[in-house]
Design an enzyme around this catalytic site. Structure first.
Site, PDB file in Angstrom:
ATOM      1  N   ASP A   1     -38.715 -12.454  22.843  1.00 45.56           N
ATOM      2  CA  ASP A   1     -37.617 -11.619  23.334  1.00 45.56           C
ATOM      3  C   ASP A   1     -37.292 -11.916  24.798  1.00 45.56           C
ATOM      4  OD1 ASP A   1     -40.124 -10.598  24.111  1.00 45.56           O
ATOM      5  OD2 ASP A   1     -39.339  -8.560  24.315  1.00 45.56           O
TER       6      ASP A   1
ATOM      7  N   LEU B   1     -52.343 -15.070  17.111  1.00 40.76           N
ATOM      8  CA  LEU B   1     -51.439 -15.328  16.003  1.00 40.76           C
ATOM      9  C   LEU B   1     -52.025 -16.344  15.030  1.00 40.76           C
ATOM     10  CD1 LEU B   1     -48.717 -14.411  14.939  1.00 40.76           C
ATOM     11  CD2 LEU B   1     -47.635 -16.241  16.277  1.00 40.76           C
TER      12      LEU B   1
ATOM     13  N   TYR C   1     -41.408 -18.556  31.645  1.00 42.84           N
ATOM     14  CA  TYR C   1     -41.856 -18.439  30.254  1.00 42.84           C
ATOM     15  C   TYR C   1     -40.643 -18.331  29.326  1.00 42.84           C
ATOM     16  CZ  TYR C   1     -43.889 -16.364  26.042  1.00 42.84           C
ATOM     17  OH  TYR C   1     -44.239 -16.112  24.752  1.00 42.84           O
TER      18      TYR C   1
END
Length: 749
Positions: free
Chosen positions: A572, A482, A595
């Site tokens: 998500d 990213l 996580y």
């Protein structure tokens, strides 16, 4: 006696440059189908849009009371309710409407641009409008008659789909005659009514060999104004051309006997309107090839080939002023691009207008066009495929899947318009960098000196450079997918940035963070760092929590202290998959693994410590610039003839990394905050995603082995359903589009 010029200077000194705005309102016809922008953008049913527009501080608005919409079945059957409600509200709000009657249209079905009675028919409608709304003072009976005549009569894009010079000439003269007759009819009701006549005045550049064609087109571009001003006499170059096309002398003499000069010349200026003609066709794509019967040549966007850069807006305005000495307004200023480029272009046009006013040129206003954006102009509105360009507002602000109607969301352009209208200088740090039309990466073809090639034509600008070092965007996560994607696209977009590794700034170390923010003075920080090994997190939760929760919290506190915007990412996996409808931002989190817990905690801490932060939940990356995402790994295995195993019962919403980065940057520039869900629209099982990728790449999808998640040997528990929806906006494209662009980019890369 006061001279004309001194009167203009008095006007300039007494009245500030105004900010106008406009709604893209084209109703054009292709075959028997009408394309209506007001229906597409929803303004046809949203009266409260006008209150949003008023909050911008605009003085006037180009507003559609269109013939095709109001009286499609004849004037005797006209429905004035929509017009009355909207114009009445504008009057209450103190916004001056500049009423448009035909906008790239051809009228109701009983007429067309080449109907000999088109002018008289429109004039009857114009009179009816004036009689109902006698307080309206400004009109544009027909928008861009020359451009519309080209698209409808010469190129055949729009009805009546002409493809010859005579059809073009008939369409142009019919529209110009309609303008003159309409203004005559309007002024019989309101003698003080003013004509704001618009046109796209794109300029043509060429090689020396094609200078004759460029000179012809550069004279033709003034034709609508010249006709209305009574300038097309037998000595005018276009007189002979129009006669050659089949127009008789009486038709041309009519304009000499019935001049209707604009009260304000409206210039619609677009970066892509300026063209370059080159007989060296091999340099350019086949789609650009054409000719004039004498020579064959390529016709391309001048900004993509001219070494000097894009034409300076000041030169275009000055040309119009010197030719007519009539008041001028920029009646459309818009570029279809990323948010910062839209800001840069609008401000450049505004600055050009202000500089000319200081030199005594009577420039009245700059119009922020496309308030609500526009649809399918990339295909010249010849088909309806849903291609949307946002404008001052973005219409993708509520989820279509939720059943809610679109609601315009103000973008960074809205803030700029408010600043300009209030007399404030916009101060966004991204304005310090020149727009793409001034940067070298704009050149798609071998650079040509347009000034030299075009035998002394003026009007091309020069390269612009920033006078100071822009405040950077700090990107944390130099080694991650990213972070590198942000750096790559910031480079492309002309956004100054610093990509930092953990060694350069450890977000879990207060001193490290504060030192960097003090030294670099960024306008924003993007936290693209993170612990991403979902299964390993179960074995080392303390490491995961330090990187994913403690670090973002420390960064948020420091950004709040330094008054710096923050963008950070969540997942998500904060959801448990207990539902089977897409999760939206307001849904409660219930993570199933370490996580997910770390991300949920980070969201809570970041928004508590720095409420202005933008927190983006996303999902299941794939992209062309790294070797380790799911789609790339699957294709690598399948291309080698191997099978590929994936879960058949875990439903996700995959996210194309370039889309995610572009959209995140736009939201950050817009000043958005709070939670946003960003993923490409679509829900798919991991195994089906692998099959989709295989099919698109031409591999055998049967080599994908689908298994239940429980048989994959994963340590961390995962939700079987984690699809992201949104109650803030579906502003990412669909999965099929993203997958197609992934393959295109992979082939380039």
């Amino acid at each position: 006696m006061v001279s004309f010029n001194s009167t203009l200077n008095t006007h300039n000194s007494q009245l500030p440059l105004e900010v106008w705005a406009g709604v893209e309102c084209t109703v054009n016809r292709v075959g028997d189908e009408y394309f209506d922008q007001l229906e597409r953008n929803g303004h046809a049913t949203r009266l409260d849009d006008l209150d949003l527009f008023a909050e911008l501080g605009i003085k006037a608005i180009r507003y559609p009371i269109l013939w095709e919409r109001t009286a499609p079945d004849g004037l005797e059957n006209a429905d004035w309710s929509w017009a009355s409600e909207r114009l009445g509200r504008l009057r209450e709000l103190g916004i001056r409407p500049i009423v448009g009657l035909v906008h790239h249209g051809s009228g109701p079905r009983h007429t067309s641009l080449i109907d000999p009675e088109f002018p008289e028919k429109l004039a009857l409608y114009a009179r009816a409008v004036a009689e109902r709304y006698p307080w309206v003072t400004h009109y544009t009976p027909v928008n861009e008659p020359l451009t519309t005549a080209r698209f409808s009569g010469m190129y055949g894009h729009w009805y009546p789909h002409g493809g010859d010079e005579l059809s073009f000439a008939r369409a142009l003269l019919g529209q110009c005659r309609a303008i003159a007759l309409s203004m005559k009819a309007i002024r019989e009701v309101n003698p003080n009514a003013q004509l704001v006549q618009t046109e796209d005045l794109g300029k043509i550049y060429s090689t020396a060999k094609l200078a004759y064609q460029a000179q012809f087109e550069n004279e033709r571009r003034w034709l609508s104004f010249d006709l209305l001003c009574g300038r097309v006499t037998p000595t005018h170059r276009m007189w002979g051309h129009l006669r050659h096309c089949g127009i008789n002398e009486a038709e041309l003499e009519w304009f000499l006997e019935n001049p209707c000069p604009p009260d304000i010349i409206g210039i619609n200026h677009y970066l892509t309107s300026d063209r370059f003609l080159d007989e060296r066709k091999e340099r350019y794509p086949v789609c650009s090839h054409g000719g004039n019967g004498r020579d064959e040549y390529a016709d391309v966007e001048a900004v993509r080939v001219c070494a000097e850069g894009a034409a300076d807006p000041r030169n275009l305005l000055l040309e119009a002023w010197e030719r007519y000495k009539l008041p001028i307004a920029i009646t459309e200023a818009h570029v279809s691009c990323t948010r910062e480029e839209q800001l840069r272009w609008l401000y450049e046009v505004w600055s050009a207008a202000g500089q000319l006013r200081d030199q005594g040129v009577d420039v009245r206003a700059v119009t922020a066009w496309s308030l609500l954006g526009s649809y399918d102009w990339n295909s010249l509105v010849t088909r309806s495929v849903g291609y949307y360009e946002s404008g001052v507002f973005d219409l993708r602000s509520r989820s279509v899947s939720s059943g809610e109607s679109p609601h315009p969301r103000p973008t960074a352009i809205a803030k700029m318009v408010r600043d300009l209208a209030a007399g404030r200088k916009p101060n966004h740090p991204l304005l310090e960098t020149p727009g793409w039309w001034h940067r070298q990466e704009r050149l798609l073809y071998p650079a040509v000196s347009c000034l030299k090639e075009s035998s002394g034509q003026s009007g091309v600008g020069g390269e612009m450079t920033s006078s100071s070092s822009p405040s950077p965007l700090v990107i944390v996560g130099a080694t991650g997918t990213l972070g590198r994607a942000f750096a790559r696209l910031c480079e492309l977009r002309g956004i100054s940035y610093r990509l930092l590794s953990r060694k350069e700034m450890d977000i879990a170390d207060c001193a490290s963070v504060n030192t960097v923010l003090t030294e670099l003075k960024p306008w924003a920080v993007v936290n693209a760092a993170g612990y991403v090994r979902v299964d390993d997190a179960e074995r080392e939760p303390h490491v995961c929590l330090r990187v994913n929760a403690t670090g973002p919290a420390i960064l948020a506190a420091a950004c709040a202290q330094h008054n710096v915007a923050l963008l950070t990412f969540s997942s998500d996996l904060v959801f448990d998959g207990a539902v089977f409808n897409p999760y939206v931002e307001s849904d409660a989190v219930a993570p199933l693994n370490v996580y997910g817990c770390s991300k949920a905690l980070a969201e809570k801490l970041v928004l508590k410590l720095h409420p202005a932060s933008l927190v983006i939940r996303t999902s299941s990356f794939f992209g062309p610039w790294d070797d380790y995402n799911f789609v790339t790994i699957a294709l690598r295995q399948l291309s080698a003839g191997n099978t590929f195993v994936a879960a058949e019962d875990a439903i996700v919403s995959p996210t194309y990394v370039p889309d995610l980065v572009h959209t995140s940057l736009d939201l950050l520039i817009d000043g958005e905050c709070g939670l946003w869900h960003l993923a490409n629209q679509g829900a798919i099982a991991w195994a089906d995603l692998a099959r989709l990728a295989a099919k698109t790449a031409g591999f055998n999808p049967s080599n994908v082995i689908a298994l239940p998640t429980r048989e994959l040997g994963l340590t961390a528990k995962r939700p079987t359903y984690s699809v992201l929806g949104s109650n803030r906006g579906d502003i990412m494209s669909c999965l099929d589009s993203a997958m197609s662009r992934y393959f295109d980019e992979c082939q380039r890369f």
